[in-house]
Scaffold this motif. Structure first.
Motif, PDB file in Angstrom:
ATOM      1  N   LEU A  92       0.869  -1.173   0.000  1.00  0.00           N
ATOM      2  CA  LEU A  92       0.000   0.000   0.000  1.00  0.00           C
ATOM      3  C   LEU A  92       0.910   1.228   0.000  1.00  0.00           C
ATOM      4  CD1 LEU A  92      -2.976   0.827   0.103  1.00  0.00           C
ATOM      5  CD2 LEU A  92      -2.813   0.805   2.597  1.00  0.00           C
ATOM      6  N   TYR A  93       0.767   2.040  -1.018  1.00  0.00           N
ATOM      7  CA  TYR A  93       1.646   3.194  -1.193  1.00  0.00           C
ATOM      8  C   TYR A  93       0.951   4.460  -0.690  1.00  0.00           C
ATOM      9  CZ  TYR A  93       5.112   0.614  -3.858  1.00  0.00           C
ATOM     10  OH  TYR A  93       6.114  -0.260  -4.234  1.00  0.00           O
ATOM     11  N   PHE A  94       1.669   5.178   0.160  1.00  0.00           N
ATOM     12  CA  PHE A  94       1.146   6.387   0.773  1.00  0.00           C
ATOM     13  C   PHE A  94       1.957   7.603   0.353  1.00  0.00           C
ATOM     14  CE2 PHE A  94      -1.683   4.431   3.862  1.00  0.00           C
ATOM     15  CZ  PHE A  94      -1.114   3.179   4.062  1.00  0.00           C
ATOM     16  N   CYS A  95       1.271   8.715   0.223  1.00  0.00           N
ATOM     17  CA  CYS A  95       1.928   9.994  -0.042  1.00  0.00           C
ATOM     18  C   CYS A  95       1.917  10.823   1.237  1.00  0.00           C
ATOM     19  CB  CYS A  95       1.192  10.730  -1.157  1.00  0.00           C
ATOM     20  SG  CYS A  95       1.877  12.342  -1.590  1.00  0.00           S
ATOM     21  N   ASN A  96       3.047  11.455   1.523  1.00  0.00           N
ATOM     22  CA  ASN A  96       3.153  12.342   2.673  1.00  0.00           C
ATOM     23  C   ASN A  96       3.627  13.700   2.205  1.00  0.00           C
ATOM     24  OD1 ASN A  96       5.194  13.543   4.900  1.00  0.00           O
ATOM     25  ND2 ASN A  96       3.473  12.524   5.884  1.00  0.00           N
ATOM     26  N   VAL A  97       2.972  14.746   2.683  1.00  0.00           N
ATOM     27  CA  VAL A  97       3.316  16.105   2.269  1.00  0.00           C
ATOM     28  C   VAL A  97       3.594  16.950   3.509  1.00  0.00           C
ATOM     29  CG1 VAL A  97       2.575  18.127   0.986  1.00  0.00           C
ATOM     30  CG2 VAL A  97       1.816  15.855   0.271  1.00  0.00           C
ATOM     31  N   LYS A  98       4.725  17.621   3.495  1.00  0.00           N
ATOM     32  CA  LYS A  98       5.098  18.497   4.614  1.00  0.00           C
ATOM     33  C   LYS A  98       5.090  19.948   4.149  1.00  0.00           C
ATOM     34  CE  LYS A  98       8.036  15.388   7.328  1.00  0.00           C
ATOM     35  NZ  LYS A  98       7.646  14.130   6.742  1.00  0.00           N
TER      36      LYS A  98
END
Length: 117
Positions: A92-98
């Motif tokens: 399961l691929y997740f995107c994280n944005v800071k």
């Protein structure tokens, strides 16, 4: 409120390609970093790739030379081009944005990538 949405996951044969998309909405600030993580069944979530505000990209060793991260002109959408996929890329691929350095960032719900042998 910031929202992050991943898409593009699918079932693909080994050696195939996929392009994942991460769309960010609800922020009036530009991101300082975007990253992709993945989590395989029974394993911990692991970092895959990062794209920083200066345009620098960085990749985990298992995906170097096969995965490429990019973004559109607005900076609100980033892509993970995955080539020469292997069964070990399944997860399961997740995107994280800071938006603030060293913060937890905002996460999406994930998109499933399954690579069959």
């Amino acid at each position: 409120q910031v929202q992050v949405a991943e898409s593009g996951g699918d079932l693909v044969q080994a050696g195939g390609s996929l392009r994942l998309t991460c769309e960010v909405s609800g922020s009036i600030r530009s991101s300082v970093a975007m990253a992709w993580y993945r989590q395989a069944p029974g394993k911990q979530r692991e970092w895959v790739a990062g794209l920083y505000s200066n345009g620098f990209t960085k990749y985990a060793d298992p995906v170097k030379g096969r995965f490429t991260m990019s973004r559109d002109k607005t900076g609100n959408t980033n892509y993970l081009q995955m080539n020469s996929l292997k069964p070990d890329d399944t997860g399961l691929y997740f995107c994280n944005v800071k938006f603030v350095p060293n913060s937890v960032g905002s996460w999406g719900q994930g998109t499933q990538v399954t690579v069959s042998s």
